[in-house]
Design a protein around this motif. Structure first.
Motif, PDB file in Angstrom:
ATOM      1  N   LEU A  97       3.407  16.388  25.819  1.00  0.00           N
ATOM      2  CA  LEU A  97       2.871  16.096  24.483  1.00  0.00           C
ATOM      3  C   LEU A  97       3.847  15.313  23.609  1.00  0.00           C
ATOM      4  O   LEU A  97       3.457  14.830  22.544  1.00  0.00           O
ATOM      5  CB  LEU A  97       2.521  17.401  23.770  1.00  0.00           C
ATOM      6  N   ILE A  98       5.097  15.195  24.008  1.00  0.00           N
ATOM      7  CA  ILE A  98       6.091  14.552  23.133  1.00  0.00           C
ATOM      8  C   ILE A  98       5.653  13.152  22.683  1.00  0.00           C
ATOM      9  O   ILE A  98       5.682  12.863  21.483  1.00  0.00           O
ATOM     10  CB  ILE A  98       7.481  14.548  23.802  1.00  0.00           C
ATOM     11  N   PRO A  99       5.207  12.266  23.588  1.00  0.00           N
ATOM     12  CA  PRO A  99       4.775  10.939  23.104  1.00  0.00           C
ATOM     13  C   PRO A  99       3.582  11.012  22.154  1.00  0.00           C
ATOM     14  O   PRO A  99       3.488  10.201  21.237  1.00  0.00           O
ATOM     15  CB  PRO A  99       4.397  10.178  24.379  1.00  0.00           C
ATOM     16  N   VAL A 100       2.691  11.986  22.367  1.00  0.00           N
ATOM     17  CA  VAL A 100       1.531  12.118  21.484  1.00  0.00           C
ATOM     18  C   VAL A 100       2.001  12.528  20.083  1.00  0.00           C
ATOM     19  O   VAL A 100       1.542  11.995  19.072  1.00  0.00           O
ATOM     20  CB  VAL A 100       0.527  13.146  22.045  1.00  0.00           C
ATOM     21  N   LEU A 101       2.928  13.480  20.059  1.00  0.00           N
ATOM     22  CA  LEU A 101       3.471  13.916  18.762  1.00  0.00           C
ATOM     23  C   LEU A 101       4.152  12.755  18.042  1.00  0.00           C
ATOM     24  O   LEU A 101       3.928  12.533  16.843  1.00  0.00           O
ATOM     25  CB  LEU A 101       4.467  15.060  18.976  1.00  0.00           C
ATOM     26  N   LEU A 102       4.969  12.005  18.766  1.00  0.00           N
ATOM     27  CA  LEU A 102       5.690  10.892  18.138  1.00  0.00           C
ATOM     28  C   LEU A 102       4.707   9.830  17.636  1.00  0.00           C
ATOM     29  O   LEU A 102       4.873   9.276  16.549  1.00  0.00           O
ATOM     30  CB  LEU A 102       6.691  10.280  19.120  1.00  0.00           C
ATOM     31  N   ALA A 103       3.664   9.566  18.436  1.00  0.00           N
ATOM     32  CA  ALA A 103       2.673   8.565  18.028  1.00  0.00           C
ATOM     33  C   ALA A 103       1.904   9.035  16.797  1.00  0.00           C
ATOM     34  O   ALA A 103       1.632   8.261  15.880  1.00  0.00           O
ATOM     35  CB  ALA A 103       1.702   8.295  19.179  1.00  0.00           C
ATOM     36  N   LYS A 104       1.585  10.324  16.773  1.00  0.00           N
ATOM     37  CA  LYS A 104       0.858  10.883  15.623  1.00  0.00           C
ATOM     38  C   LYS A 104       1.708  10.748  14.358  1.00  0.00           C
ATOM     39  O   LYS A 104       1.212  10.336  13.298  1.00  0.00           O
ATOM     40  CB  LYS A 104       0.519  12.347  15.908  1.00  0.00           C
ATOM     41  N   ALA A 233       0.502   6.573  29.045  1.00  0.00           N
ATOM     42  CA  ALA A 233       1.424   6.266  30.140  1.00  0.00           C
ATOM     43  C   ALA A 233       2.735   7.032  29.957  1.00  0.00           C
ATOM     44  O   ALA A 233       3.316   7.526  30.931  1.00  0.00           O
ATOM     45  CB  ALA A 233       1.687   4.763  30.192  1.00  0.00           C
ATOM     46  N   GLY A 234       3.184   7.147  28.711  1.00  0.00           N
ATOM     47  CA  GLY A 234       4.394   7.928  28.433  1.00  0.00           C
ATOM     48  C   GLY A 234       4.213   9.381  28.833  1.00  0.00           C
ATOM     49  O   GLY A 234       5.072   9.976  29.492  1.00  0.00           O
ATOM     50  N   SER A 235       3.070   9.950  28.466  1.00  0.00           N
ATOM     51  CA  SER A 235       2.790  11.343  28.831  1.00  0.00           C
ATOM     52  C   SER A 235       2.721  11.502  30.344  1.00  0.00           C
ATOM     53  O   SER A 235       3.275  12.453  30.908  1.00  0.00           O
ATOM     54  CB  SER A 235       1.458  11.788  28.224  1.00  0.00           C
ATOM     55  N   LEU A 236       2.043  10.565  30.980  1.00  0.00           N
ATOM     56  CA  LEU A 236       1.885  10.637  32.436  1.00  0.00           C
ATOM     57  C   LEU A 236       3.248  10.546  33.135  1.00  0.00           C
ATOM     58  O   LEU A 236       3.547  11.311  34.062  1.00  0.00           O
ATOM     59  CB  LEU A 236       0.968   9.514  32.909  1.00  0.00           C
ATOM     60  N   LEU A 237       4.091   9.622  32.662  1.00  0.00           N
ATOM     61  CA  LEU A 237       5.414   9.467  33.277  1.00  0.00           C
ATOM     62  C   LEU A 237       6.237  10.748  33.108  1.00  0.00           C
ATOM     63  O   LEU A 237       6.874  11.220  34.060  1.00  0.00           O
ATOM     64  CB  LEU A 237       6.142   8.274  32.643  1.00  0.00           C
ATOM     65  N   LEU A 238       6.214  11.327  31.903  1.00  0.00           N
ATOM     66  CA  LEU A 238       6.951  12.576  31.689  1.00  0.00           C
ATOM     67  C   LEU A 238       6.391  13.682  32.573  1.00  0.00           C
ATOM     68  O   LEU A 238       7.131  14.486  33.144  1.00  0.00           O
ATOM     69  CB  LEU A 238       6.874  12.986  30.216  1.00  0.00           C
ATOM     70  N   PHE A 239       5.062  13.699  32.703  1.00  0.00           N
ATOM     71  CA  PHE A 239       4.430  14.742  33.511  1.00  0.00           C
ATOM     72  C   PHE A 239       4.851  14.634  34.977  1.00  0.00           C
ATOM     73  O   PHE A 239       5.291  15.623  35.571  1.00  0.00           O
ATOM     74  CB  PHE A 239       2.906  14.663  33.379  1.00  0.00           C
TER      75      PHE A 239
ATOM     76  N   VAL B  83       7.267  -6.428  28.281  1.00  0.00           N
ATOM     77  CA  VAL B  83       8.600  -5.952  27.906  1.00  0.00           C
ATOM     78  C   VAL B  83       8.481  -4.637  27.160  1.00  0.00           C
ATOM     79  O   VAL B  83       9.233  -3.689  27.399  1.00  0.00           O
ATOM     80  CB  VAL B  83       9.315  -6.995  27.015  1.00  0.00           C
ATOM     81  N   ARG B  84       7.490  -4.582  26.273  1.00  0.00           N
ATOM     82  CA  ARG B  84       7.365  -3.429  25.392  1.00  0.00           C
ATOM     83  C   ARG B  84       7.096  -2.139  26.171  1.00  0.00           C
ATOM     84  O   ARG B  84       7.712  -1.107  25.913  1.00  0.00           O
ATOM     85  CB  ARG B  84       6.231  -3.698  24.411  1.00  0.00           C
ATOM     86  N   VAL B  85       6.180  -2.202  27.124  1.00  0.00           N
ATOM     87  CA  VAL B  85       5.771  -0.970  27.806  1.00  0.00           C
ATOM     88  C   VAL B  85       6.919  -0.358  28.624  1.00  0.00           C
ATOM     89  O   VAL B  85       7.247   0.812  28.438  1.00  0.00           O
ATOM     90  CB  VAL B  85       4.507  -1.199  28.665  1.00  0.00           C
ATOM     91  N   PRO B  86       7.576  -1.114  29.518  1.00  0.00           N
ATOM     92  CA  PRO B  86       8.678  -0.477  30.254  1.00  0.00           C
ATOM     93  C   PRO B  86       9.834  -0.061  29.344  1.00  0.00           C
ATOM     94  O   PRO B  86      10.460   0.977  29.590  1.00  0.00           O
ATOM     95  CB  PRO B  86       9.116  -1.554  31.252  1.00  0.00           C
ATOM     96  N   ALA B  87      10.088  -0.833  28.282  1.00  0.00           N
ATOM     97  CA  ALA B  87      11.166  -0.450  27.364  1.00  0.00           C
ATOM     98  C   ALA B  87      10.815   0.864  26.664  1.00  0.00           C
ATOM     99  O   ALA B  87      11.659   1.760  26.530  1.00  0.00           O
ATOM    100  CB  ALA B  87      11.391  -1.550  26.325  1.00  0.00           C
ATOM    101  N   PHE B  88       9.554   0.986  26.253  1.00  0.00           N
ATOM    102  CA  PHE B  88       9.104   2.223  25.609  1.00  0.00           C
ATOM    103  C   PHE B  88       9.231   3.410  26.559  1.00  0.00           C
ATOM    104  O   PHE B  88       9.748   4.473  26.204  1.00  0.00           O
ATOM    105  CB  PHE B  88       7.650   2.055  25.138  1.00  0.00           C
ATOM    106  N   LEU B  89       8.782   3.233  27.796  1.00  0.00           N
ATOM    107  CA  LEU B  89       8.807   4.343  28.759  1.00  0.00           C
ATOM    108  C   LEU B  89      10.243   4.754  29.082  1.00  0.00           C
ATOM    109  O   LEU B  89      10.570   5.944  29.138  1.00  0.00           O
ATOM    110  CB  LEU B  89       8.072   3.938  30.043  1.00  0.00           C
TER     111      LEU B  89
END
Lengths: 425, 158
Positions: A97-104, A233-239, B83-89
């Motif tokens: 949930l961290i990326p969702v919280l940050l986005a919110k 994608a951030g959530s999925l990667l962390l998961f 650039v943005r997406v991999p940098a963000f991840l």
């Protein structure tokens, strides 16, 4: 119109340029957080109950909990994977949930700077509540994320900070949900989950009194769908780089999780360790041939050597180690003496009571910890001497350790030296 | 009722809810702050302040700088994402696992029986894969775009 571009203080709505901000994005993220944080709160309360804090002062890091312990219940022993599931969910979903919280938080940041600071008494109180909401959310995520990485930077005991902090947060969370959810649901119902047609036509989103839609949008560099995709994608990667620390077979996929990557060793004793013998000051002399287990009860104290224990009837159970830090092992095959058989030796032949377990450990919390009667009575609860067909290794608690179904890892005391049945204080 | 609303700014339900929430916050907060009052309050409020006044401006500026650089080239919307997406991840992983990646967890080996090295290397490796994957995707997109542009060209043979 040139003067507008000089208005560059953040209290001016024109300062915030992103065309993504608006009630729709905030509503989508808010609804996801509502579901996720509710799950975190419930599994968090379960974990608190799993320690049986009302059983003995040794289990209780929050003796001043008062009414906040209103819901406590006897933690069950079935299903045996209960704590593994609930705490695995708590930590894995929390990280996801961290990326969702940050986005919110990003989506509503213009409101933080809105002036005047208070338009009315009601507005002032609501902003104070938002400080508890945002401060509380970040405090809970921060203490949680640091604790699972064993980085104890926070000022005090994790149990106290995370538990009381959760209650401070949760009050503000409920208020926020009650005040905002109707509007969020209306936005999503009226415009649908995909509200993309308007965006594709290059139209501005209606602000609907939210103060979120910028009057001076910059040219878009990503669509709202794209932004949500990035958060997802951030959530999925962390998961996928975390969840593997809950399963022996795929632990290698948890590339950055504290108990991911690999196992500390190979062979029957090669599975994950929470505290090594050296780390908590176990001396070789403590665990050698001189080691004796003291078992106390109405019959007085018995002193048993490891050979004495091996002569008693040995039983097997397949149980996992599941830690409050959110990692766990798959079921291991333990072999040892049933706790209820030891209770019988101590004089409790029928309906054994709880037991106070003491470890040789020289440092660390829960060196002494109590188990409840239902945990002692479960036939799968063992004083284990062997695991996966071999003697326990020193790091897994040799000469003897507790293993109880569904109990948090820290209550599966290692290097046991004393069992006191019926006296938990 | 109307006089109350005019004076207070909202209906009574909002006030009752907030009052209940503040009462709970006070009850739990007194216990939360026991011990090191100043430090714990600083963590609680500081978490919000550091996030809103440091983190948000920091990543917003980084993103704006990226958009500005991209703005000088043609078709920026098509490549800024790559650039943005991999940098963000990559930054997200660093943010969450910073203590382990930075190697600042002193008790890690004594607790887990495993080496504390390797987190930095694994983060770099994941980041490399993310950027490389993104670059590959961009190349495929660009070459596919060229091919369809060639196909779509009207024939001049007649």
């Amino acid at each position: 119109m040139r003067y507008i571009s000089r208005i560059t203080t953040p209290d001016n709505p024109g300062f915030w340029r992103s065309p993504l901000r608006g009630p729709w994005l905030t509503s989508v993220l808010g609804v996801v957080l509502l579901a996720g944080i509710t799950l975190l709160f419930v599994t968090g309360l379960l974990s608190y109950a799993a320690y049986n804090p009302d059983l003995s002062p040794f289990n209780d890091k929050t003796p001043d909990k008062g009414l906040l312990g209103f819901y406590l219940f006897d933690w069950p022993t079935s299903p045996h994977w209960l704590y593994r599931l609930s705490q695995g969910l708590h930590v894995t979903v929390g990280i996801t949930l961290i990326p969702v919280l940050l986005a919110k938080l990003w989506s509503v940041v213009p409101k933080l700077f809105a002036l005047p600071p208070a338009r009315s008494v009601a507005h002032a109180l609501e902003r104070l509540s938002l400080l508890l909401l945002v401060g509380g959310a970040l405090f809970e995520f921060l203490t949680g994320v640091l604790n699972i990485q064993l980085d104890y930077l926070f000022p005090g005991s994790f149990y106290r900070l995370h538990f009381y902090g959760a209650w401070v947060f949760f009050g503000a969370f409920v208020v926020h949900v009650v005040l905002k959810l109707p509007k969020a649901l209306r936005v999503l119902r009226e415009r649908g989950l995909r509200d993309l047609g308007r965006e594709a036509r290059g139209e501005r989103e209606p602000d609907e009194d939210s103060g979120l839609v910028t009057p001076r949008p910059a040219a878009p560099t990503v669509s709202r769908r794209g932004a949500l995709g990035m958060v997802g994608a951030g959530s999925l990667l962390l998961f996928v780089t975390t969840a593997g620390q809950d399963f022996d077979g795929v632990r290698g996929t948890a590339l950055l999780a504290p108990h991911g990557g690999g196992d500390p060793g190979s062979g029957p004793n090669g599975f994950q360790i929470n505290k090594t013998a050296a780390g908590v000051g176990i001396q070789p002399a403590d665990t050698g041939g001189e080691w004796r287990l003291t078992v106390s009860g109405p019959r007085g104290g018995l002193r048993l050597s490891r050979d004495d224990l091996l002569q008693l009837g040995l039983h097997s159970s397949a149980l996992p180690i599941a830690c409050v830090e959110g990692w766990s092992t798959s079921d291991q095959w333990w072999r040892g003496v049933r706790l209820r058989d030891l209770a019988a030796l101590a004089g409790f032949e029928q309906d054994p009571p709880g037991v106070l377990v003491e470890s040789l450990q020289r440092s660390g919390a829960f060196r002494k910890a109590a188990l409840r009667d239902n945990q002692v009575r479960d036939p799968r609860s063992l004083l284990a001497l062997q695991v996966n067909g071999e003697d326990l290794s020193l790091d897994h608690g040799y000469p003897a350790r507790i293993i109880v179904p569904a109990a948090p890892g820290v209550l599966n005391t290692k290097w046991v030296t004393t069992l006191t049945f019926g006296e938990l204080r | 009722m109307n006089r109350f609303r005019r004076w207070y700014g909202q209906g009574p339900l909002q006030l009752l809810l907030l009052a209940a929430s503040f009462a709970l916050a006070l009850y739990a907060g007194v216990r939360l702050l026991k011990g090191d009052l100043v430090a714990i309050a600083a963590w609680f409020v500081g978490a919000a302040l550091v996030h809103d006044l440091l983190f948000v401006p920091l990543y917003a500026c980084a993103d704006r700088a990226l958009a500005r650089v991209a703005g000088r080239s043609r078709g920026r919307r098509s490549w800024i994402t790559f650039v943005r997406v991999p940098a963000f991840l990559s930054a997200l992983l660093l943010l969450v696992w910073f203590p382990l990646i930075a190697g600042q967890v002193k008790g890690y080996e004594a607790a887990t029986g495993r080496s504390a090295d390797g987190f930095l290397a694994r983060w770099l490796l994941v980041s490399a894969v993310l950027f490389a994957g993104s670059a590959l995707w961009l190349v495929v997109r660009v070459s596919r775009g060229r091919r369809s542009a060639t196909k779509g060209r009207p024939s001049t043979a007649h």
